[in-house]
Motif scaffolding. Structure first.
Motif, PDB file in Angstrom:
ATOM      1  N   SER A 197       0.846  -1.192   0.000  1.00  0.00           N
ATOM      2  CA  SER A 197       0.000   0.000   0.000  1.00  0.00           C
ATOM      3  C   SER A 197       0.883   1.243   0.000  1.00  0.00           C
ATOM      4  CB  SER A 197      -0.909   0.003   1.246  1.00  0.00           C
ATOM      5  OG  SER A 197      -1.704   1.177   1.289  1.00  0.00           O
ATOM      6  N   THR A 198       0.328   2.349  -0.497  1.00  0.00           N
ATOM      7  CA  THR A 198       1.039   3.626  -0.414  1.00  0.00           C
ATOM      8  C   THR A 198       0.834   4.280   0.951  1.00  0.00           C
ATOM      9  OG1 THR A 198      -0.871   4.725  -1.413  1.00  0.00           O
ATOM     10  CG2 THR A 198       0.922   4.067  -2.892  1.00  0.00           C
ATOM     11  N   ASN A 200      -1.184  -3.424 -12.053  1.00  0.00           N
ATOM     12  CA  ASN A 200      -1.602  -3.301 -10.653  1.00  0.00           C
ATOM     13  C   ASN A 200      -0.881  -2.160  -9.949  1.00  0.00           C
ATOM     14  OD1 ASN A 200      -3.651  -5.164 -10.139  1.00  0.00           O
ATOM     15  ND2 ASN A 200      -2.216  -6.861  -9.924  1.00  0.00           N
ATOM     16  N   LEU A 259      -2.532   1.141  -8.270  1.00  0.00           N
ATOM     17  CA  LEU A 259      -2.306   1.505  -6.870  1.00  0.00           C
ATOM     18  C   LEU A 259      -1.867   2.960  -6.770  1.00  0.00           C
ATOM     19  CD1 LEU A 259      -2.029   0.538  -3.872  1.00  0.00           C
ATOM     20  CD2 LEU A 259       0.368   0.033  -4.403  1.00  0.00           C
ATOM     21  N   ARG A 276      -6.671   0.498  -2.664  1.00  0.00           N
ATOM     22  CA  ARG A 276      -5.779   0.858  -1.566  1.00  0.00           C
ATOM     23  C   ARG A 276      -4.701  -0.185  -1.303  1.00  0.00           C
ATOM     24  NH1 ARG A 276      -7.775   1.999   4.667  1.00  0.00           N
ATOM     25  NH2 ARG A 276      -5.685   2.268   5.588  1.00  0.00           N
ATOM     26  N   TRP A 318      -2.612  -3.801  -2.681  1.00  0.00           N
ATOM     27  CA  TRP A 318      -2.177  -4.666  -3.782  1.00  0.00           C
ATOM     28  C   TRP A 318      -1.682  -5.971  -3.181  1.00  0.00           C
ATOM     29  CZ3 TRP A 318       3.090  -3.375  -6.501  1.00  0.00           C
ATOM     30  CH2 TRP A 318       3.353  -4.299  -7.531  1.00  0.00           C
TER      31      TRP A 318
END
Length: 241
Positions: free
Chosen positions: A109-110, A152, A156, A162, A164
């Motif tokens: 996730s970021t 993907n 993201l 939110r 991956w």
């Protein structure tokens, strides 16, 4: 040669037997595992090319979609496919010829990784992969399906979802390909450990399988395999055939 992002690649192998050549098809999955800078070749492909050279096999590439290619490899005794994750569902469908790489399923996730369960959150996965089955069994009930891991990662970054779900090594490879610093991302702990193989039909020629395994073992002993791993940034010990 850059691998297509839409599926699998045929690697046609001409195997010399005396004065007459026979053909063996080797299907390469588009799971490149750390492409070297400026090089479209992936780790698994590089390893198999080196093994093929040792067993005196010439290689030519072509394209095949994922599901059809796996079906061909499972039933055609003259076909080899890689890289394939070894799972309970696939265990009896293939001869597990050469172990290429260990990896773990992780969430990426970021932002912060949400606490499980992820019910109600959209999770990005590759269509037709074993990750879809894993995600379903794990209770991830909203899946965003993509053709490959590069797509993907782009989704993201664009906020399409939110979280991956992917292999850790696969995620790092895609981040480097797209010029993104892995330090910008949050990774969960390992969700599932797996080994990626070069796999063949259960009816694959036993003598041919022995030649491939012996060549691979020799590469582990003489340092060739370790050199390829360093080239692609692969960590950890090499696996015995």
């Amino acid at each position: 040669m850059m691998l297509s992002r839409f599926g699998l690649l045929f690697l046609l192998l001409a195997c010399a037997h005396g004065a007459q050549a026979s053909a063996m098809r080797c299907i390469v999955a588009n799971l490149q595992y750390h492409s070297a800078p400026g090089d479209g070749e992936g780790y698994a492909e590089a390893v198999l090319k080196a093994v093929a050279k040792r067993v005196h096999v010439a290689c030519r590439f072509d394209v095949q979609p994922l599901n059809r290619a796996l079906a061909s490899a499972g039933h055609d005794a003259s076909t080899l496919t890689f890289p394939v994750a070894r799972t309970a569902q696939r265990e009896t469908s293939f001869l597990w010829l050469l172990p290429l790489l260990e990896d773990d399923y992780v969430l990426v996730s970021t932002g912060s990784i949400p606490a499980r369960p992820l019910s109600g959150l959209t999770v990005g996965v590759v269509r037709g992969s074993m990750l879809v089955d894993f995600a379903t069994r794990a209770g991830y009930d909203h899946l965003d399906l993509s053709t490959d891991e590069g797509e993907n990662l782009r989704k993201l970054m664009a906020g399409r979802f939110r979280v991956w779900l992917t292999g850790r090594t696969r995620a790092l490879e895609q981040m480097r390909k797209q010029g993104l610093d892995p330090a910008r991302f949050h990774f969960s702990g390992p969700l599932h450990h797996f080994v990626v193989y070069a796999a063949a039909s259960p009816h694959f020629d036993p003598l041919q399988a022995q030649r491939w395994r012996q060549a691979y073992a020799a590469m582990r002993t003489d340092g060739t395999l370790a050199a390829i791993r360093r080239r692609f940034g692969i960590q950890g010990a090499t696996l015995a055939p």
